[in-house]
Each structure stands twice: as C-alpha cells, then as structure tokens.
Design an enzyme around this catalytic site. Structure first.
Site, PDB file in Angstrom:
ATOM      1  N   HIS A 283       0.887  -1.183   0.000  1.00 11.18           N
ATOM      2  CA  HIS A 283       0.000   0.000   0.000  1.00 11.18           C
ATOM      3  C   HIS A 283       0.912   1.216   0.000  1.00 11.18           C
ATOM      4  CE1 HIS A 283      -3.508   2.362   0.563  1.00 11.18           C
ATOM      5  NE2 HIS A 283      -3.876   2.023   1.782  1.00 11.18           N
ATOM      6  N   HIS A 322      -1.708  -1.784 -10.006  1.00  5.75           N
ATOM      7  CA  HIS A 322      -2.728  -1.238  -9.116  1.00  5.75           C
ATOM      8  C   HIS A 322      -3.963  -2.112  -9.201  1.00  5.75           C
ATOM      9  CE1 HIS A 322      -5.359   1.684  -7.181  1.00  5.75           C
ATOM     10  NE2 HIS A 322      -4.253   2.202  -6.709  1.00  5.75           N
ATOM     11  N   ASP A 378       3.112   5.900  -6.460  1.00  4.13           N
ATOM     12  CA  ASP A 378       4.324   5.760  -5.648  1.00  4.13           C
ATOM     13  C   ASP A 378       5.601   5.698  -6.475  1.00  4.13           C
ATOM     14  OD1 ASP A 378       3.035   5.634  -3.143  1.00  4.13           O
ATOM     15  OD2 ASP A 378       2.313   3.647  -3.677  1.00  4.13           O
TER      16      ASP A 378
HETATM   17  C1  LIG Z   1      -0.735  -2.898  -6.164  1.00  3.68           C
HETATM   18  C2  LIG Z   1      -0.820  -4.419  -6.199  1.00  3.68           C
HETATM   19  C3  LIG Z   1      -0.788  -4.932  -4.742  1.00  3.68           C
HETATM   20  C4  LIG Z   1      -2.152  -4.835  -6.869  1.00  3.68           C
HETATM   21  O1  LIG Z   1      -2.262  -6.179  -6.739  1.00  3.68           O
HETATM   22  P1  LIG Z   1      -3.447  -7.044  -7.361  1.00  3.68           P
HETATM   23  O2  LIG Z   1      -4.507  -6.190  -7.906  1.00  3.68           O
HETATM   24  O3  LIG Z   1      -3.819  -8.046  -6.333  1.00  3.68           O
HETATM   25  O4  LIG Z   1      -2.745  -7.719  -8.612  1.00  3.68           O
HETATM   26  P2  LIG Z   1      -2.107  -9.162  -8.654  1.00  3.68           P
HETATM   27  O5  LIG Z   1      -1.148  -9.345  -7.525  1.00  3.68           O
HETATM   28  O6  LIG Z   1      -3.235 -10.146  -8.790  1.00  3.68           O
HETATM   29  O7  LIG Z   1      -1.298  -9.093 -10.012  1.00  3.68           O
HETATM   30  C5  LIG Z   1      -1.749  -9.546 -11.281  1.00  3.68           C
HETATM   31  C6  LIG Z   1      -0.553 -10.063 -12.047  1.00  3.68           C
HETATM   32  O8  LIG Z   1       0.395  -8.999 -12.252  1.00  3.68           O
HETATM   33  C7  LIG Z   1       1.629  -9.303 -11.586  1.00  3.68           C
HETATM   34  N1  LIG Z   1       2.072  -8.079 -10.920  1.00  3.68           N
HETATM   35  C8  LIG Z   1       1.299  -7.216 -10.210  1.00  3.68           C
HETATM   36  N2  LIG Z   1       2.040  -6.168  -9.800  1.00  3.68           N
HETATM   37  C9  LIG Z   1       3.276  -6.399 -10.279  1.00  3.68           C
HETATM   38  C10 LIG Z   1       4.496  -5.673 -10.171  1.00  3.68           C
HETATM   39  N3  LIG Z   1       4.539  -4.508  -9.518  1.00  3.68           N
HETATM   40  N4  LIG Z   1       5.606  -6.166 -10.737  1.00  3.68           N
HETATM   41  C11 LIG Z   1       5.539  -7.357 -11.421  1.00  3.68           C
HETATM   42  N5  LIG Z   1       4.429  -8.086 -11.562  1.00  3.68           N
HETATM   43  C12 LIG Z   1       3.317  -7.606 -10.975  1.00  3.68           C
HETATM   44  C13 LIG Z   1       1.298 -10.392 -10.574  1.00  3.68           C
HETATM   45  O9  LIG Z   1       2.427 -11.183 -10.279  1.00  3.68           O
HETATM   46  C14 LIG Z   1       0.232 -11.154 -11.322  1.00  3.68           C
HETATM   47  O10 LIG Z   1       0.858 -11.922 -12.316  1.00  3.68           O
HETATM   48  P3  LIG Z   1       0.292 -13.404 -12.685  1.00  3.68           P
HETATM   49  O11 LIG Z   1      -1.067 -13.150 -13.263  1.00  3.68           O
HETATM   50  O12 LIG Z   1       1.279 -13.944 -13.636  1.00  3.68           O
HETATM   51  O13 LIG Z   1       0.237 -14.140 -11.381  1.00  3.68           O
HETATM   52  C15 LIG Z   1       0.360  -5.016  -7.000  1.00  3.68           C
HETATM   53  O14 LIG Z   1       0.320  -4.551  -8.335  1.00  3.68           O
HETATM   54  C16 LIG Z   1       1.704  -4.725  -6.384  1.00  3.68           C
HETATM   55  O15 LIG Z   1       2.109  -5.440  -5.455  1.00  3.68           O
HETATM   56  N6  LIG Z   1       2.424  -3.648  -6.840  1.00  3.68           N
HETATM   57  C17 LIG Z   1       3.686  -3.285  -6.267  1.00  3.68           C
HETATM   58  C18 LIG Z   1       3.467  -2.527  -4.980  1.00  3.68           C
HETATM   59  C19 LIG Z   1       2.956  -1.134  -5.225  1.00  3.68           C
HETATM   60  O16 LIG Z   1       3.489  -0.387  -6.039  1.00  3.68           O
HETATM   61  N7  LIG Z   1       1.933  -0.755  -4.454  1.00  3.68           N
HETATM   62  C20 LIG Z   1       1.374   0.576  -4.500  1.00  3.68           C
HETATM   63  C21 LIG Z   1      -0.030   0.591  -4.948  1.00  3.68           C
HETATM   64  S1  LIG Z   1      -0.582   2.286  -5.122  1.00  3.68           S
END
Ligand SMILES: CC(C)(COP(=O)(O)OP(=O)(O)OC[C@H]1O[C@@H](n2cnc3c(N)ncnc32)[C@H](O)[C@@H]1OP(=O)(O)O)[C@@H](O)C(=O)NCCC(=O)NCCS
Length: 451
Positions: A283, A322, A378
């Site tokens: 987050h 996101h 971010d």
């Molecule tokens: C923000 C976040 C938690 C959203 O998660 P989510 O909606 O649950 O998305 P998922 O984790 O289901 O991701 C979907 C796919 O994209 C991939 N993915 C998601 N974010 C990714 C990232 N930052 N880098 C690489 N791969 C990523 C996942 O591994 C997944 O791949 P798969 O389908 O092969 O398993 C996630 O994108 C993330 O962890 N980002 C990095 C942290 C971040 O910047 N957070 C700030 C948010 S404002």
C-alpha cells in the site's frame, strides 16, 4: 456537515425499474428475481436462496473484496480503465492545478469547494489545532533514536485518543468536527517531530502564519534562523502531492478506517489503524520500496537485467501495478510534471534516470502490457521526496498526512450512512467437524502451522 438521513443521490437516480437478475437454483429448480441497482445486487438478497429450511442461505465468497462494494460513496470516483480520478466530481488535474490542499480537504470532507469566507474559517480552524500537548511531545521523545517514523506516527496518533477522551462521542457531529480539525492540524506536527527525532534535533513549534505545507516544512527544517522561509516552488509541489494523496475511495486503509470506525471507536485510534494499513509495502509503503529498488538496480544499464529478474518471479516492480488502475495512474502523470518543477530547484535526482528507463522498458514489455501494469502514484513520489531532502523512511508518513483527510471523510460518510452497521464479514468454515478432546498424555504430535 450533512445530516444522517441523507441518501446518496447517485444511488437514487440510477435505480431502474425492471432491472433484475433471474436466478435458477439447479439444486432445487427454484427461481428467484434479484433486483439490480447501479450494477450491483444486494448480497443479502442471496440469503433467500436455500436448499431447505435448515440451510443458512446462499452467500457470496470474495476474498480481498475483488468484486464487492461495501458502501455507497459520494467522495471519490475512479475509472481504473480510463485512468480517471475525481474528488466530489472534480477532475484531479483541475484540483491539482488550481486549488490549495486545504481547499481540497474541505471539498473532500464537506462535498463542495469552499467560498472565500468558508475557506478562511476552515484554514483558521485547522491552523489553530496544529500544536501538540507537551505530554504528547514527551511521548514522542520516548522512542528509540532509530525508530521508524511510521511506527512513531501510528502510535502517537493513537495516543491522542488519551488526550481527547471526548472524541469517543462519535455520533455527535460537533465532536466529530473538532476531532477532524485536530487530526488534520496535528498529523503534520507529529510527522515533522518523528523526522526531527530521528535526527536528534529539537522539535520546532508550528508557525501559524505559514501555509499548511510551508508550516510543515518549517517544523521539519527550521534550524537557528528566527523565521523559516519555505521555497515557494517546493511548498507548492508538496501541496500538490498532498492533493493527489487526499483520498482514493475504498483502498485498504480507507476500508480499515471504515471497519474500525464502524465499531464506534474514536477517530484517533481509527486513523492510527488506517495508518498501520498504509504502512504496508503493498500500500503506502511502496514509495519507500521504490527507492530501495532503484538503489538496488544502481544504474540505468542494469535495468534490463532487473526487469528479467522481476519477470522470472523473483520480485515485483515496486511502484507498478494497481488493483483498480489498469491504465496509467493519473496521479503519476501529475507527479512527473511536479518532479520537473522540483528538480529546477533541487537539481535532478540521479535516480530519475533509472526510473525513466525502468518505465520505458516496462511499458514496452509484453509481460507488463498483458497484465496492464503501469506506474502508480508511488513510482515517482519517492524520487521527488528524496530530492526535497526526505529520507525514504519518511515517505509513507508524507502519504499519511493528506490521506488523513480521506480517512476522515470515509469515516464521516460511514457514520452518517443508515445502512452501515459494525463491519463483520462472513466466512466459509473449512475446519474440522466437532471432535472430542484427547487428554494431553494421549496426544500425538503433528506438524502444525506456525502458532
Ligand atoms: C498494487 C498491487 C498490490 C495490486 O495487486 P493485485 O490487484 O492483487 O494484482 P495481482 O497481484 O493479482 O497481479 C496480477 C498479475 O500482475 C503481476 N504483478 C502485479 N504487480 C506487479 C508488479 N509490480 N511487478 C511485477 N508483476 C506484478 C502479478 O504477479 C500477477 O501476475 P500473474 O497473473 O502472472 O500471477 C500489485 O500490483 C503490487 O504489489 N504492486 C507493487 C506494490 C505497489 O506499487 N503498491 C502501491 C499501490 S498504489
């Protein structure tokens, strides 16, 4: 302040007659008509779907709330596919360009932009609640020299609950309003003190002649000069960053705020809980992680190798992806613009080169395109904050300052919503059936999950 009986207009207007979902339960052949309003069915309407009198009724199963609306809200609108963000209907781009943070805070909390006299009164009220009780200052002094600022912020905001015990009267709108002034006024002061604490510098009292952002900078960076003068470009950039972070509808921390607030806990402990949710690296903690990642990459030429490492599943590209935005995060675009202004004053942060290269390669790569992974808020905010002189540990604290406004707006809306009750999800129990207890001397050790 809106009254308790207010029903969100958006909801009322969009209820269409004859909009319904027909369901045939193949287990019983029974047919049901479930009303559809605003693209949703009510989960409680599923409860009537039963296989027999002893059946509890159908529930929906939705871990991580992937497809569940938990409230009606009139605060923030996001269209994740189109990359749109609006507070109370106003596009974030217009607000960032034309308003001050406290003007936007008023909008987010009360629903409309203030008139000049309203803004003057509002700014006066916030400004007059920036001081901390001396015992709170002493409380902060008790932290270890290397305490993480986010841990200090969370604990100190929770501790305010002991300073203002009347805050527990959450159903009284006037009491609520006073706690809002206090929280919006005091969170920057606490945030600045956590920073000064980590450096071992004396705390600087608020200067009520300065703007919200400039006063925060004063409390952070004033040394021996009689009056702190903030660089106006940096103060405005900080104000814009605050506007971009003010609210983001039902994100993880807003949901915590509503959930904790739904038990009628006071707003100080509820904001502390929301801030705790924000501190996680998935987050608000992500901006700190972005900087660590850029440090780890080290130089522009190492970017392709790092991307391969992420694609191989060895980590995530922090600041990318996101839950809602499946297009460019509109806040990231404005931040990139603000970064240029900041760098005119501070000089270019060398990490920007690595970030730009990372973005360029990722946006062309099939892995990121397929998963709709774009830079989020971010990705660039940490780079600006670092150029301004903040340590990465402060980044999430900087996020918490403006987000306090969003948390309070969500909390207020929840308390005024007659449909809301104490938040309490259901579960699908998949554990043991009833079994008889075995005396300790007869038990056989099994490999168990961590306690
Ligand atoms: C923000 C976040 C938690 C959203 O998660 P989510 O909606 O649950 O998305 P998922 O984790 O289901 O991701 C979907 C796919 O994209 C991939 N993915 C998601 N974010 C990714 C990232 N930052 N880098 C690489 N791969 C990523 C996942 O591994 C997944 O791949 P798969 O389908 O092969 O398993 C996630 O994108 C993330 O962890 N980002 C990095 C942290 C971040 O910047 N957070 C700030 C948010 S404002």
């Amino acid at each position: 302040m809106c009254g308790r009986s207010r029903t969100p207009l958006l909801w009322k207007e969009k209820v269409m007659e004859n909009e319904a979902l027909s369901i045939v339960d193949k287990r019983t052949q029974a047919k049901y008509e479930i009303p559809v309003s605003n693209g949703t069915i009510r989960a409680m309407d599923l409860r009537q779907i039963k296989t027999g009198p002893d059946d509890f009724g159908l529930m929906s199963y939705d871990p991580a709330f992937m497809n569940t609306a938990s409230c009606h809200s009139t605060i923030t609108f996001i269209d994740g596919d189109k990359g749109i963000l609006r507070y109370r209907g106003y596009p974030i781009e217009q607000l960032a360009e034309k308003c001050s943070f406290l003007e936007v805070a008023y909008l987010v909390l009360f629903g409309d932009l203030p008139t000049e006299p309203q803004l003057k009164e509002w700014v006066g009220n916030i400004t007059h609640h920036t001081m901390l009780h001396e015992t709170t200052k002493k409380f902060l002094e008790g932290f270890r020299y290397d305490a993480h600022p986010m841990g200090m912020l969370i604990s100190t905001v929770a501790a305010l609950s002991t300073v203002y015990p009347e805050a527990r009267h959450v159903l009284d709108p006037e009491v609520r309003k006073l706690q809002m002034y206090r929280l919006i006024g005091k969170v920057p002061t606490i945030a600045a003190y956590t920073y000064r604490h980590s450096l071992g510098y004396p705390y600087v009292y608020p200067d009520n002649e300065l703007s919200y952002a400039a006063n925060f900078m004063n409390m952070l960076w004033k040394m021996t000069e009689p009056k702190y003068v903030a660089n106006p470009i940096l103060a405005r950039a900080l104000d814009i960053l605050f506007i971009l972070h003010a609210d983001h509808e039902q994100n993880c921390s807003a949901n915590v705020m509503r959930s904790v607030g739904s038990s009628q806990a006071d707003p100080f402990v509820a904001v502390a809980a929301a801030a705790a949710a924000l501190s996680g690296p998935l987050h608000g903690g992500a901006n700190e992680e972005v900087l660590k990642m850029l440090d780890e990459i080290g130089s522009k030429d190492k970017v392709p190798a790092y991307i391969e490492h992420v694609k191989a599943g060895a980590g995530k590209l922090m600041g990318f992806g996101h839950r809602i935005y499946k297009n460019y995060d509109p806040r990231a675009r404005i931040i990139k613009w603000a970064a240029d202004k900041v760098f005119e004053v501070t000089g270019r942060n060398p990490k920007l080169e690595i970030a730009l290269e990372l973005e360029r390669i990722a946006l062309e790569d099939e892995y990121f395109i397929k998963r709709k992974l774009y830079p989020n808020v971010d990705f660039y905010s940490g780079i600006i904050y670092q150029a301004m002189g903040f340590k990465p540990e402060m980044f999430t604290v900087l996020f918490a300052i403006p987000r306090t406004v969003g948390w309070l707006a969500q909390w207020q809306e929840m308390l005024e919503d007659r449909e809301q009750k104490i938040a309490r999800p259901r579960q699908v129990y998949t554990g043991h059936d009833a079994r008889d207890l075995v005396p300790i001397e007869k038990r056989v050790a099994k490999e168990t999950a961590a306690m």
